[in-house]
Motif scaffolding. Structure first.
Motif, PDB file in Angstrom:
ATOM      1  N   GLY A 222      11.523 -12.329  18.388  1.00 56.96           N
ATOM      2  CA  GLY A 222      13.032 -12.429  18.224  1.00 56.96           C
ATOM      3  C   GLY A 222      13.803 -13.471  18.030  1.00 56.96           C
ATOM      4  O   GLY A 222      13.162 -14.679  18.435  1.00 56.96           O
ATOM      5  N   ARG A 223      15.028 -13.534  17.314  1.00 57.07           N
ATOM      6  CA  ARG A 223      15.743 -14.803  16.899  1.00 57.07           C
ATOM      7  C   ARG A 223      14.913 -15.709  16.022  1.00 57.07           C
ATOM      8  O   ARG A 223      15.018 -16.982  16.328  1.00 57.07           O
ATOM      9  N   LYS A 224      13.846 -15.480  15.355  1.00 54.88           N
ATOM     10  CA  LYS A 224      13.235 -16.325  14.351  1.00 54.88           C
ATOM     11  C   LYS A 224      13.083 -15.805  13.102  1.00 54.88           C
ATOM     12  O   LYS A 224      13.024 -14.667  12.997  1.00 54.88           O
ATOM     13  N   PRO A 225      12.952 -16.720  11.902  1.00 53.90           N
ATOM     14  CA  PRO A 225      13.246 -16.369  10.655  1.00 53.90           C
ATOM     15  C   PRO A 225      11.717 -15.915  10.097  1.00 53.90           C
ATOM     16  O   PRO A 225      10.793 -16.517  10.683  1.00 53.90           O
ATOM     17  N   PHE A 226      12.049 -15.309   8.918  1.00 49.68           N
ATOM     18  CA  PHE A 226      10.666 -15.094   8.216  1.00 49.68           C
ATOM     19  C   PHE A 226      11.024 -14.964   6.595  1.00 49.68           C
ATOM     20  O   PHE A 226      12.161 -14.533   6.245  1.00 49.68           O
ATOM     21  N   SER A 227      10.112 -15.143   6.143  1.00 54.97           N
ATOM     22  CA  SER A 227       9.972 -15.149   4.524  1.00 54.97           C
ATOM     23  C   SER A 227       8.592 -14.399   4.248  1.00 54.97           C
ATOM     24  O   SER A 227       7.673 -14.060   5.100  1.00 54.97           O
ATOM     25  N   ALA A 228       8.398 -14.362   3.095  1.00 51.18           N
ATOM     26  CA  ALA A 228       6.974 -13.640   2.511  1.00 51.18           C
ATOM     27  C   ALA A 228       6.788 -13.992   1.086  1.00 51.18           C
ATOM     28  O   ALA A 228       7.436 -14.540   0.395  1.00 51.18           O
ATOM     29  N   ILE A 229       5.211 -13.933   0.719  1.00 53.47           N
ATOM     30  CA  ILE A 229       4.771 -13.839  -0.368  1.00 53.47           C
ATOM     31  C   ILE A 229       4.270 -12.430  -0.735  1.00 53.47           C
ATOM     32  O   ILE A 229       3.275 -12.082   0.304  1.00 53.47           O
ATOM     33  N   ALA A 230       4.770 -11.473  -1.485  1.00 55.47           N
ATOM     34  CA  ALA A 230       4.245 -10.314  -1.490  1.00 55.47           C
ATOM     35  C   ALA A 230       3.598 -10.081  -2.825  1.00 55.47           C
ATOM     36  O   ALA A 230       3.973 -10.741  -3.964  1.00 55.47           O
ATOM     37  N   TYR A 231       2.776  -8.898  -2.757  1.00 57.07           N
ATOM     38  CA  TYR A 231       2.191  -8.691  -4.361  1.00 57.07           C
ATOM     39  C   TYR A 231       1.888  -7.335  -4.271  1.00 57.07           C
ATOM     40  O   TYR A 231       1.797  -6.528  -3.401  1.00 57.07           O
ATOM     41  N   GLY A 232       1.743  -6.740  -5.643  1.00 56.50           N
ATOM     42  CA  GLY A 232       1.307  -5.309  -5.823  1.00 56.50           C
ATOM     43  C   GLY A 232       1.896  -5.170  -7.400  1.00 56.50           C
ATOM     44  O   GLY A 232       2.452  -6.202  -8.059  1.00 56.50           O
ATOM     45  N   SER A 233       1.742  -3.953  -7.930  1.00 61.05           N
ATOM     46  CA  SER A 233       2.268  -3.649  -9.257  1.00 61.05           C
ATOM     47  C   SER A 233       3.794  -3.856  -9.563  1.00 61.05           C
ATOM     48  O   SER A 233       4.295  -4.390 -10.508  1.00 61.05           O
ATOM     49  N   MET A 234       4.356  -3.825  -8.238  1.00 60.15           N
ATOM     50  CA  MET A 234       5.988  -4.030  -8.362  1.00 60.15           C
ATOM     51  C   MET A 234       6.187  -5.418  -7.610  1.00 60.15           C
ATOM     52  O   MET A 234       7.306  -5.760  -7.039  1.00 60.15           O
ATOM     53  N   GLY A 235       5.296  -6.163  -7.461  1.00 57.53           N
ATOM     54  CA  GLY A 235       5.767  -7.326  -6.815  1.00 57.53           C
ATOM     55  C   GLY A 235       5.586  -7.394  -5.479  1.00 57.53           C
ATOM     56  O   GLY A 235       6.139  -8.112  -4.660  1.00 57.53           O
ATOM     57  N   GLY A 236       5.098  -6.212  -4.841  1.00 61.94           N
ATOM     58  CA  GLY A 236       5.209  -5.878  -3.384  1.00 61.94           C
ATOM     59  C   GLY A 236       6.617  -5.733  -3.029  1.00 61.94           C
ATOM     60  O   GLY A 236       6.876  -5.869  -1.561  1.00 61.94           O
ATOM     61  N   SER A 237       7.591  -5.566  -4.019  1.00 64.87           N
ATOM     62  CA  SER A 237       8.968  -5.371  -3.496  1.00 64.87           C
ATOM     63  C   SER A 237       9.386  -4.234  -2.323  1.00 64.87           C
ATOM     64  O   SER A 237      10.154  -4.241  -1.465  1.00 64.87           O
ATOM     65  N   ARG A 238       8.634  -3.107  -2.552  1.00 66.33           N
ATOM     66  CA  ARG A 238       9.107  -2.077  -1.738  1.00 66.33           C
ATOM     67  C   ARG A 238       8.429  -2.323  -0.466  1.00 66.33           C
ATOM     68  O   ARG A 238       8.808  -1.790   0.725  1.00 66.33           O
ATOM     69  N   ALA A 239       7.241  -2.956  -0.556  1.00 71.25           N
ATOM     70  CA  ALA A 239       6.525  -3.282   0.942  1.00 71.25           C
ATOM     71  C   ALA A 239       7.537  -4.410   1.727  1.00 71.25           C
ATOM     72  O   ALA A 239       7.980  -4.219   3.155  1.00 71.25           O
TER      73      ALA A 239
ATOM     74  N   TYR B 167       0.836  -1.155  -0.028  1.00 66.18           N
ATOM     75  CA  TYR B 167       0.119  -0.024  -0.081  1.00 66.18           C
ATOM     76  C   TYR B 167       0.854   1.344  -0.115  1.00 66.18           C
ATOM     77  O   TYR B 167       1.604   1.313   0.791  1.00 66.18           O
ATOM     78  N   ASN B 168       0.697   1.877  -1.030  1.00 71.69           N
ATOM     79  CA  ASN B 168       1.664   3.297  -1.062  1.00 71.69           C
ATOM     80  C   ASN B 168       3.225   2.990  -0.719  1.00 71.69           C
ATOM     81  O   ASN B 168       3.615   3.880   0.013  1.00 71.69           O
ATOM     82  N   ARG B 169       3.585   1.976  -1.405  1.00 72.40           N
ATOM     83  CA  ARG B 169       5.183   1.629  -1.275  1.00 72.40           C
ATOM     84  C   ARG B 169       5.674   1.253   0.016  1.00 72.40           C
ATOM     85  O   ARG B 169       6.824   1.210   0.662  1.00 72.40           O
ATOM     86  N   SER B 170       4.760   0.630   0.902  1.00 70.51           N
ATOM     87  CA  SER B 170       4.845   0.139   2.086  1.00 70.51           C
ATOM     88  C   SER B 170       4.182  -1.183   2.575  1.00 70.51           C
ATOM     89  O   SER B 170       2.932  -1.353   1.750  1.00 70.51           O
ATOM     90  N   ILE B 171       4.124  -1.699   3.572  1.00 71.54           N
ATOM     91  CA  ILE B 171       3.229  -2.529   4.173  1.00 71.54           C
ATOM     92  C   ILE B 171       2.065  -1.855   4.891  1.00 71.54           C
ATOM     93  O   ILE B 171       1.728  -0.622   4.805  1.00 71.54           O
ATOM     94  N   THR B 172       1.137  -2.867   4.916  1.00 73.85           N
ATOM     95  CA  THR B 172      -0.213  -2.186   5.341  1.00 73.85           C
ATOM     96  C   THR B 172      -0.243  -1.819   6.953  1.00 73.85           C
ATOM     97  O   THR B 172       0.686  -2.215   7.696  1.00 73.85           O
ATOM     98  N   GLY B 173      -1.068  -1.017   7.130  1.00 77.09           N
ATOM     99  CA  GLY B 173      -1.036  -0.414   8.744  1.00 77.09           C
ATOM    100  C   GLY B 173      -1.296  -1.508   9.853  1.00 77.09           C
ATOM    101  O   GLY B 173      -0.632  -1.540  10.794  1.00 77.09           O
ATOM    102  N   VAL B 174      -2.149  -2.480   9.229  1.00 75.86           N
ATOM    103  CA  VAL B 174      -2.659  -3.281  10.298  1.00 75.86           C
ATOM    104  C   VAL B 174      -1.366  -4.301  10.717  1.00 75.86           C
ATOM    105  O   VAL B 174      -1.103  -4.742  11.833  1.00 75.86           O
ATOM    106  N   LEU B 175      -0.726  -4.467   9.366  1.00 69.07           N
ATOM    107  CA  LEU B 175       0.643  -5.340   9.774  1.00 69.07           C
ATOM    108  C   LEU B 175       1.596  -4.432  10.522  1.00 69.07           C
ATOM    109  O   LEU B 175       2.230  -5.277  11.550  1.00 69.07           O
ATOM    110  N   LYS B 176       2.126  -3.428  10.318  1.00 68.85           N
ATOM    111  CA  LYS B 176       2.924  -2.556  11.224  1.00 68.85           C
ATOM    112  C   LYS B 176       2.314  -2.756  12.544  1.00 68.85           C
ATOM    113  O   LYS B 176       3.235  -2.784  13.460  1.00 68.85           O
ATOM    114  N   ASN B 177       1.123  -2.480  12.863  1.00 66.48           N
ATOM    115  CA  ASN B 177       0.648  -2.584  14.041  1.00 66.48           C
ATOM    116  C   ASN B 177       0.802  -3.763  14.822  1.00 66.48           C
ATOM    117  O   ASN B 177       1.140  -3.781  15.938  1.00 66.48           O
TER     118      ASN B 177
END
Length: 197
Positions: free
Chosen positions: A108-125, A88-98
């Motif tokens: 802490g000390r745990k890994p994460f990955s993602a499936i991202a989407y948007g016009s640029m593949g969600g890369s900026r988010a 959303y507007n080059r970043s993550i959603t407000g609810v996710l940030k919250n």
């Protein structure tokens, strides 16, 4: 380590018209086809968190909000995370940030990955999410799944609304790599924590 990592697939959008369910269910299917990981969907719709209004992060003071405490208990049960990231507007959603702000110790000390989407593949988010993850002492995988441009518009309800399986040949290599890396890091961090305990 023989124990399979327990991973939360966190849907990071709560809009009634969200696209997130399609990539979430597709990513869940990819994870379930493996024998080395247990994945459960965690939907932010099921966690009506207030805006962060605590005296401090729960690293410094216990949270007062019952919903925040329930959220911390939920995310604390997992060894790693896959975020479904909408841009959303080059970043993550407000609810996710919250939601990220409502916990600290548990990430802490745990890994994460993602499936991202948007016009640029969600890369900026996703880049923003990775920066937040570092501050929360998380470990980001190198690989992630990006649904962008033509693939996004072909499968989005605002576009062709096709099944995601019609574009999955473009997603499968990165999904395998992202899950491989997530499992490796989950096992590594689980082992390190077991030694430190």
């Amino acid at each position: 380590m023989s124990q399979k990592p327990k991973i939360a697939l966190i849907i990071g959008s709560t809009r009634a018209t969200r696209f997130a369910d399609k990539p979430a269910q597709w990513m869940l299917k990819q994870a379930e086809q493996r024998g080395d990981i247990d994945v459960e969907v965690v939907d932010l719709r099921d966690h009506p968190l207030p805006f962060f209004d605590e005296v401090a992060s729960n690293a410094w003071a216990p949270s007062k909000s019952p919903e925040a405490v329930r959220w911390q208990e939920t995310v604390g049960r997992y060894d790693g995370y896959i975020f479904v990231v909408s841009e959303y507007n080059r970043s993550i959603t407000g609810v996710l940030k919250n939601a990220l702000d409502q916990a600290y110790v548990e990430w802490g000390r745990k890994p994460f990955s993602a499936i991202a989407y948007g016009s640029m593949g969600g890369s900026r988010a996703l880049e923003h999410l990775r920066g937040i993850g570092v501050e929360l002492q998380m470990v980001s995988t190198h690989a992630a799944v990006h649904i962008g441009a033509g693939d996004f518009f072909a499968t989005s309800p605002l576009g062709g609304n096709k099944p995601i399986e019609e574009i999955e040949e473009n997603l499968l290599p990165s999904a395998k790599m992202a899950l491989d890396e997530l499992v490796w890091w989950a096992k590594a961090t689980m082992a390190a924590k077991a030694v430190a305990a």
